[in-house]
Design an enzyme around this catalytic site. Structure first.
Site, mmCIF file in Angstrom:
data_model
loop_
_atom_site.group_PDB
_atom_site.id
_atom_site.type_symbol
_atom_site.label_atom_id
_atom_site.label_comp_id
_atom_site.label_asym_id
_atom_site.label_seq_id
_atom_site.Cartn_x
_atom_site.Cartn_y
_atom_site.Cartn_z
ATOM 1 N N GLY A 92 48.061 44.221 28.861
ATOM 2 C CA GLY A 92 49.113 44.271 29.761
ATOM 3 C C GLY A 92 49.434 42.930 29.771
ATOM 4 N N ARG A 109 50.667 45.933 23.191
ATOM 5 C CA ARG A 109 51.141 46.469 21.915
ATOM 6 C C ARG A 109 51.966 45.586 21.172
ATOM 7 N NH1 ARG A 109 50.991 52.624 21.795
ATOM 8 N NH2 ARG A 109 52.922 51.891 19.903
ATOM 9 N N ASP A 142 44.613 46.271 46.553
ATOM 10 C CA ASP A 142 46.301 45.883 47.405
ATOM 11 C C ASP A 142 46.135 44.621 48.216
ATOM 12 O OD1 ASP A 142 47.562 45.782 49.464
ATOM 13 O OD2 ASP A 142 47.191 48.159 50.490
ATOM 14 N N HIS A 143 47.492 43.907 47.665
ATOM 15 C CA HIS A 143 47.545 42.361 47.387
ATOM 16 C C HIS A 143 47.662 41.968 49.051
ATOM 17 C CE1 HIS A 143 51.479 43.384 47.747
ATOM 18 N NE2 HIS A 143 52.214 42.423 47.910
ATOM 19 N N HIS A 160 50.077 49.702 52.092
ATOM 20 C CA HIS A 160 50.157 48.702 52.640
ATOM 21 C C HIS A 160 49.720 48.163 54.490
ATOM 22 C CE1 HIS A 160 50.864 46.569 48.732
ATOM 23 N NE2 HIS A 160 51.724 46.999 48.806
#
Length: 487
Positions: A21, A55, A187-188, A250
Site C-alpha cells: 500500500g 498495483r 494502535d496509534h 483505542h
C-alpha cells in the site's frame, strides 16, 4: 517519567521496509514523514531502504517524487535533504495474489539489503485493506521472503477484523506465517506520549497509584471526541461505526493503560499479561444491560443547516443505521475495579476535538491526603499547553502534591505517534502494540453490544452537529448520580 525517545536515537538502525500500500494515503500522510523524522535524527541513516508496493505502475523516480511532495507539506527542510532521503526509496508494482510478484519482491529486497548493508532485517508493513492481510502474510512465508539471519516483523494497521469471528479467522491466517512475537498490531493511540507516560506517572507517584482502586475512585471517564464528520470516509464508516472504529481498540487500550496492575513492570510479557487479565474481567452484558448501559447516536445537520448530516455524506445510505456517536458504562469483575464505572464516549461532529481521561475520586480519598472529590485529568492531546489538570487547572497550580514528576520535565512532544511506534518496531519493543489475547476479549465484549443494536432500529439522526451528542448520553451518568467532566 518516561525518557523521551530522543535519548534512544544514538544507535543507527538497519532494515528493509516493505510497505504494502506504498502508494496510498496512510503511507504518504503518516509513514513517510515519520521515517523522515527518524532520518533527520540519525536513527535511520545509511543502512535502510523502503520498498513501496501497490498495483499502480510507478517508476522509482515517480515514487520518490510523491514521497518528496508528501514531505514538503509537513516540513520546511532543504529539499536536498529530502532528495537524499528519497534515494532510499524504491517501487515495485505488485499484485498481492501473484506469487511471481513476491519472488520479484524477494529479489529486490535481497539486492537492497546488500546495497545498504541492512543486516537482513525486514519490516513488512500492511498499509492495505484488511482483507489482504492473510493473503500477503501467507505469500511472504511461502515465497521465502522471510530472512534467516535477521528479524522479520509484520506490522498490521487496524481494523483487525469487524467482529470476533472475522478477527479469529484473520489471526489464524496470519499466525500460520508469523509467530505472535513477530506481529506488531498498531494502535496509534498507544504511540501518543501521554499514553506511554501513564505507567511512569503511576509508578513515580505512590499516593496517586494508591488511590487508583474501587475504594477511592468514584468513576473514570474516557472521551475521544472529534469536531469533524466522516469527511471522505463514509464508505468505511458504513462498515464500521464508532463502536468498532474507536471503542473496541483505542478506548479499550487507553483503559488498559490506566487500569491494569503493576505499572512498574518493564517486561512486555508481564505488561501484556496484566492487560489481558483486565480485559478478561470485563463484565459480560446481557441484551437488557446493553440497552441500559450503552447509547448510540448519529449526527444531523447543524442548527443553521450548513453542515451535512451523516446520511447526506458520500457513500452513506439514506437510511443508515450506523452510529457516529456512542457512550457507555464499562464495568470489570476484578478485585481492584469491581463497582467502578468506566464511562466511555466517542463521537463525530462534537463541539471540539478532545482526547482525555478524567479520574473522579470520592470523599474517602482524603485518607491519602488528597482533597475529597478531586478530579484528575490526563489530556491525551495537549490543550492550551497543558497536559495534566487537577479540578480543571494545571496540576502545578492546583496546590495539591499527590501527583508530580521527579524531574519536572516538559512534554516536548519529541515523537509523533507513528514515529514513536516505528522506533519500537525497529527496537523489537512490543509494549505499545496490541496482542491477540487482548483483542479477543475486547471483540467478545463489543460483539454483545453490536449484536443487540443490529437487532433494533435506531431513531436516527438524533443529535445536531456541534453538540455533545444525544441527550441519552447525559442521562446515562445522571442515573448513577454522576456527570461528564468534559462538557
Amino acid at each position: 517519567m518516561m525518557l523521551s525517545k530522543e535519548f534512544k536515537m544514538d544507535t543507527e538502525k538497519s532494515a528493509i521496509f516493505i510497505i504494502f500500500g506504498g502508494s496510498g494515503d496512510l503511507a504518504h500522510r503518516k509513514l513517510y514523514p515519520s521515517l523522515f523524522r527518524l532520518y533527520k535524527t540519525g536513527l535511520l541513516k545509511d543502512h535502510f531502504a523502503v520498498i513501496g508496493t501497490a498495483r499502480r505502475p510507478w517508476s522509482d523516480d515517480y515514487f520518490r517524487g510523491t514521497v518528496i511532495t508528501s514531505l514538503e507539506e509537513s516540513f520546511d527542510d532543504d529539499k536536498k535533504i529530502m532528495e537524499e532521503f528519497a534515494k532510499h526509496f524504491f517501487y515495485q508494482s505488485h499484485d498481492v495474489n501473484d506469487s511471481e510478484h513476491y519472488i520479484a519482491l524477494k529479489n529486490l529486497a535481497a539486492k537492497l539489503d546488500d546495497q545498504f548493508e541492512a543486516g537482513h532485517n525486514r519490516v513488512y508493513y500492511m498499509a492495505i485493506a484488511p482483507r489482504f492481510f492473510g493473503t500477503v502474510a501467507e505469500h511472504l512465508n511461502s515465497e521465502g521472503l522471510k530472512t534467516k539471519d535477521g528479524y522479520n516483523r509484520l506490522v498490521i494497521e487496524k481494523p483487525f477484523g469487524r467482529d470476533l469471528d472475522s478477527a479469529c479467522e484473520l489471526n489464524g491466517n496470519i499466525s500460520k506465517a508469523f509467530p505472535e512475537d513477530d506481529i506488531y498490531r498498531i494502535d496509534h493511540y498507544l504511540g501518543k506520549e501521554m499514553i506511554q507516560d501513564i505507567p511512569n506517572i503511576r509508578a513515580n507517584n505512590p499516593k496517586f497509584e494508591a488511590a487508583l482502586n474501587n475504594k477511592y475512585v468514584s468513576n473514570i471517564q474516557v472521551t475521544l471526541a472529534e469536531s469533524l464528520g466522516v469527511e471522505d470516509r463514509g464508505g468505511y464508516y458504513e462498515t464500521a461505526g464508532v463502536l468498532r472504529d474507536m471503542v473496541q481498540n483505542h478506548i479499550m487500550q487507553i483503559i488498559g493503560s490506566i487500569a491494569s496492575d503493576d505499572p512498574e513492570a518493564k517486561d512486555a510479557g508481564v505488561i501484556h499479561k496484566n492487560k489481558c487479565d483486565l480485559f478478561a474481567s470485563l463484565k459480560n452484558l446481557t441484551p437488557e444491560e446493553v440497552d441500559k448501559n450503552f447509547v448510540r447516536g448519529q449526527y444531523d445537520t447543524d442548527e443553521l443547516g450548513d453542515e451535512k448530516a451523516y446520511r447526506q455524506e458520500d457513500k452513506v445510505a439514506e437510511d443508515s443505521q450506523i452510529e457516529t456517536f456512542t457512550a457507555g458504562k464499562v464495568e470489570f469483575n476484578s478485585k481492584r475495579w469491581s463497582g467502578v464505572p468506566f464511562y466511555v464516549r466517542s463521537g463525530k461532529r462534537m463541539p471540539n476535538k478532545a482526547s482525555r481521561i478524567d479520574i473522579v475520586f470520592n470523599e474517602k480519598v482524603s485518607e491519602l491526603g488528597i482533597k475529597p472529590n478531586t478530579v484528575l485529568t490526563l489530556l491525551i492531546e495537549r490543550t492550551n499547553d497543558h497536559s495534566i489538570l487537577i479540578n480543571g487547572i494545571d496540576y502545578k497550580e492546583s496546590g495539591q502534591d499527590f501527583i508530580k514528576f521527579p524531574e519536572e520535565p516538559e512534554f516536548t512532544k519529541a515523537c509523533e505517534a507513528y514515529e514513536s511506534l516505528i522506533i519500537d518496531i525497529l527496537s523489537g519493543n512490543r509494549v505499545h502494540f496490541t496482542l491477540w489475547d487482548e483483542l479477543r476479549s475486547t471483540w467478545k465484549y463489543i460483539d454483545s453490544i453490536r449484536e443487540r443494536w443490529d437487532s433494533q432500529k435506531a431513531d436516527f439522526p438524533n443529535y445536531i452537529s456541534g453538540t455533545m451528542g444525544p441527550d441519552s448520553a447525559e442521562m446515562l451518568l445522571e442515573r448513577d448520580g454522576n456527570s461528564w467532566i468534559w462538557d
